[in-house]
Design a protein around this motif. Structure first.
Motif, mmCIF file in Angstrom:
data_model
loop_
_atom_site.group_PDB
_atom_site.id
_atom_site.type_symbol
_atom_site.label_atom_id
_atom_site.label_comp_id
_atom_site.label_asym_id
_atom_site.label_seq_id
_atom_site.Cartn_x
_atom_site.Cartn_y
_atom_site.Cartn_z
ATOM 1 N N UNK A 29 -52.887 -8.930 -34.967
ATOM 2 C CA UNK A 29 -52.872 -10.197 -35.694
ATOM 3 C C UNK A 29 -51.883 -10.129 -36.852
ATOM 4 N N UNK A 30 -51.147 -11.214 -37.035
ATOM 5 C CA UNK A 30 -50.203 -11.316 -38.143
ATOM 6 C C UNK A 30 -50.457 -12.618 -38.880
ATOM 7 N N UNK A 31 -50.246 -12.578 -40.185
ATOM 8 C CA UNK A 31 -50.383 -13.776 -41.007
ATOM 9 C C UNK A 31 -48.987 -14.331 -41.247
ATOM 10 N N UNK A 32 -48.806 -15.599 -40.915
ATOM 11 C CA UNK A 32 -47.534 -16.268 -41.115
ATOM 12 C C UNK A 32 -47.679 -17.306 -42.217
ATOM 13 N N UNK A 33 -46.632 -17.430 -43.048
ATOM 14 C CA UNK A 33 -46.647 -18.389 -44.137
ATOM 15 C C UNK A 33 -45.492 -19.372 -43.967
ATOM 16 N N UNK A 34 -45.808 -20.650 -44.129
ATOM 17 C CA UNK A 34 -44.793 -21.693 -44.095
ATOM 18 C C UNK A 34 -44.915 -22.475 -45.396
ATOM 19 N N UNK A 35 -43.761 -22.712 -46.041
ATOM 20 C CA UNK A 35 -43.759 -23.386 -47.330
ATOM 21 C C UNK A 35 -42.542 -24.285 -47.405
ATOM 22 N N UNK A 36 -42.643 -25.382 -48.138
ATOM 23 C CA UNK A 36 -41.530 -26.323 -48.180
ATOM 24 C C UNK A 36 -40.339 -25.756 -48.955
ATOM 25 N N UNK A 37 -40.547 -24.745 -49.782
ATOM 26 C CA UNK A 37 -39.463 -24.161 -50.566
ATOM 27 C C UNK A 37 -38.786 -22.984 -49.869
ATOM 28 N N UNK A 38 -39.315 -22.566 -48.734
ATOM 29 C CA UNK A 38 -38.742 -21.463 -47.967
ATOM 30 C C UNK A 38 -38.362 -21.986 -46.587
ATOM 31 N N UNK A 39 -37.140 -21.702 -46.182
ATOM 32 C CA UNK A 39 -36.692 -22.134 -44.868
ATOM 33 C C UNK A 39 -37.242 -21.177 -43.818
ATOM 34 N N UNK A 40 -37.904 -21.714 -42.802
ATOM 35 C CA UNK A 40 -38.461 -20.894 -41.745
ATOM 36 C C UNK A 40 -39.859 -20.424 -42.054
ATOM 37 N N UNK A 41 -40.270 -19.363 -41.339
ATOM 38 C CA UNK A 41 -41.617 -18.814 -41.460
ATOM 39 C C UNK A 41 -41.496 -17.371 -41.936
ATOM 40 N N UNK A 42 -42.379 -16.976 -42.858
ATOM 41 C CA UNK A 42 -42.373 -15.615 -43.384
ATOM 42 C C UNK A 42 -43.606 -14.883 -42.863
ATOM 43 N N UNK A 43 -43.429 -13.658 -42.389
ATOM 44 C CA UNK A 43 -44.523 -12.840 -41.888
ATOM 45 C C UNK A 43 -45.067 -11.990 -43.038
ATOM 46 N N UNK A 44 -46.394 -12.051 -43.237
ATOM 47 C CA UNK A 44 -47.015 -11.290 -44.311
ATOM 48 C C UNK A 44 -47.604 -9.977 -43.834
ATOM 49 N N UNK A 45 -48.081 -9.937 -42.579
ATOM 50 C CA UNK A 45 -48.694 -8.710 -42.081
ATOM 51 C C UNK A 45 -48.298 -8.478 -40.668
#
Length: 77
Positions: free
Chosen positions: A61-77
């Motif tokens: 399992x991985x946690x993905x973060x999406x935010x309006x100030x970051x382009x794309x998706x960031x993987x947290x784990x």
């Protein structure tokens, strides 16, 4: 702690932080009535807070973060 629990905690902390900051700032600089202040603060916090999702991959399992100030998706784990 499970990934889904971490995701929920991250989402709550980010929402609560943005909500409290906007509520304080709107209360200080505007003359909004007692009911409109939390409603507008919640709307702004929902819009600005990052979204956390849990995705099952081959590695686990991985946690993905999406935010309006970051382009794309960031993987947290």
């Amino acid at each position: 702690m499970k990934a889904q629990t971490k995701s929920s905690v991250y989402m709550f902390i980010s929402f609560a932080t943005i909500f409290l900051i906007t509520r304080f700032l709107l209360g200080k600089f505007t003359e909004l009535s007692w009911i409109w202040l939390p409603i507008i603060s919640a709307g702004i916090a929902v819009f600005l807070a990052p979204q956390f999702k849990v995705v099952q991959t081959k590695d686990g399992e991985k946690i993905l973060m999406r935010w309006i100030f970051i382009k794309g998706v960031k993987t947290l784990k």
